[in-house]
Design an enzyme around this catalytic site. Structure first.
Site, PDB file in Angstrom:
ATOM      1  N   SER A 115      25.022  -8.933  61.718  1.00  0.00           N
ATOM      2  CA  SER A 115      24.903 -10.280  62.276  1.00  0.00           C
ATOM      3  C   SER A 115      24.351 -10.294  63.696  1.00  0.00           C
ATOM      4  O   SER A 115      24.041 -11.357  64.217  1.00  0.00           O
ATOM      5  CB  SER A 115      26.260 -10.998  62.258  1.00  0.00           C
ATOM      6  OG  SER A 115      27.095 -10.528  63.286  1.00  0.00           O
TER       7      SER A 115
ATOM      8  N   LYS B  48      30.274 -10.761  69.184  1.00  0.00           N
ATOM      9  CA  LYS B  48      29.461 -11.971  69.101  1.00  0.00           C
ATOM     10  C   LYS B  48      29.059 -12.436  70.501  1.00  0.00           C
ATOM     11  O   LYS B  48      29.630 -12.008  71.519  1.00  0.00           O
ATOM     12  CB  LYS B  48      30.255 -13.109  68.442  1.00  0.00           C
ATOM     13  CG  LYS B  48      30.544 -12.922  66.961  1.00  0.00           C
ATOM     14  CD  LYS B  48      29.303 -13.053  66.115  1.00  0.00           C
ATOM     15  CE  LYS B  48      29.633 -12.954  64.635  1.00  0.00           C
ATOM     16  NZ  LYS B  48      30.091 -11.604  64.271  1.00  0.00           N
TER      17      LYS B  48
END
Length: 238
Positions: free
Chosen positions: A158, A196
């Protein structure tokens, strides 16, 4: 080619994860798709998994990861552009045939040994990391800031648009604060850790954003997200 029900379910899961960071329950899926039983949801989930659109994670309730989205859905929910961002300083190295024991670190060639704490999810959150597996040698130039540093092995894709690939070793400076746009290790709900980009969304909400348009942002109340470190470097092995 997905059926309408499969598309509807995939979009429902995507919207719910984008909003709350977790997929809907099977009961919520059944009600939203107007199905009579949860067995129909099981069949749809299995079909989406077999076609590579989702992945079910073992040993966790309601654990579904969206792997990719069809163009019709991706166009409606395009990820916010990444700005600022991290440009990784990549150190290439040879992957050892086996990991050394987690004994006391030994400095090599002017490098600093930092603890390798395990794996970190660049995808959906995984269980929190707490045990030292071994140590890795990190060039001193990569440890620019003061304070304790540790390393984590990346699991997932991701963050690929930020230059962070599955299997990379990320070097983290331990800190409890971060600016918008920093790539951080975030502990979610005191139980799960993920890598993230952090962005604050007015009020008391935090978005944890991927660097891959196939993954929606995970949005939480700010009291459910604890910054545990900031990305400072990257080690890539072949």
């Amino acid at each position: 080619m997905l059926t309408k029900k499969q598309l509807d379910l995939l979009e429902l899961i995507h919207k719910r994860m984008q909003k709350d960071g977790v997929p809907p329950s099977f009961d919520e899926m059944k009600e939203a798709l107007d199905l009579r039983s949860k067995s129909g949801i099981h069949r749809l989930i299995t079909a989406l998994e077999e076609r590579g659109f989702i992945r079910r994670l073992a040993h966790r309730a309601r654990a579904i990861e969206i792997v990719k989205l069809p163009d019709s859905i991706a166009a409606k929910y395009s990820a916010a552009p990444q700005t600022g961002g991290f440009t990784p300083r990549v150190i290439d190295g040879d992957r050892p045939s086996s990991r050394p024991s987690a004994a006391a670190p030994v400095s090599q060639w002017g490098a600093t040994d930092v603890p390798l704490m395990g794996k970190i999810a660049a995808g959906v959150p995984i269980e929190a990391i707490s045990q030292i597996e071994t140590h890795v040698a990190v060039p001193g130039t990569m440890l620019g800031g003061k304070g304790h540093h540790y390393a984590l092995e990346v699991k997932g894709d991701s963050m690929i648009d930020a230059g962070i690939n599955d299997g990379d070793i990320v070097v983290i400076r331990e800190t409890s604060t971060a600016d918008d746009g920093d790539i951080v290790v975030a502990l979610v709900k005191g139980q799960e850790a993920t890598l993230k980009t952090l962005r604050r969304q007015g009020g008391r909400r935090i978005a944890l954003e991927a660097a891959n348009p196939a993954y929606p942002a995970q949005i939480y109340p700010d009291d459910q997200v604890e910054v545990q470190g900031k990305l400072v470097g990257l080690i890539r092995t072949y």
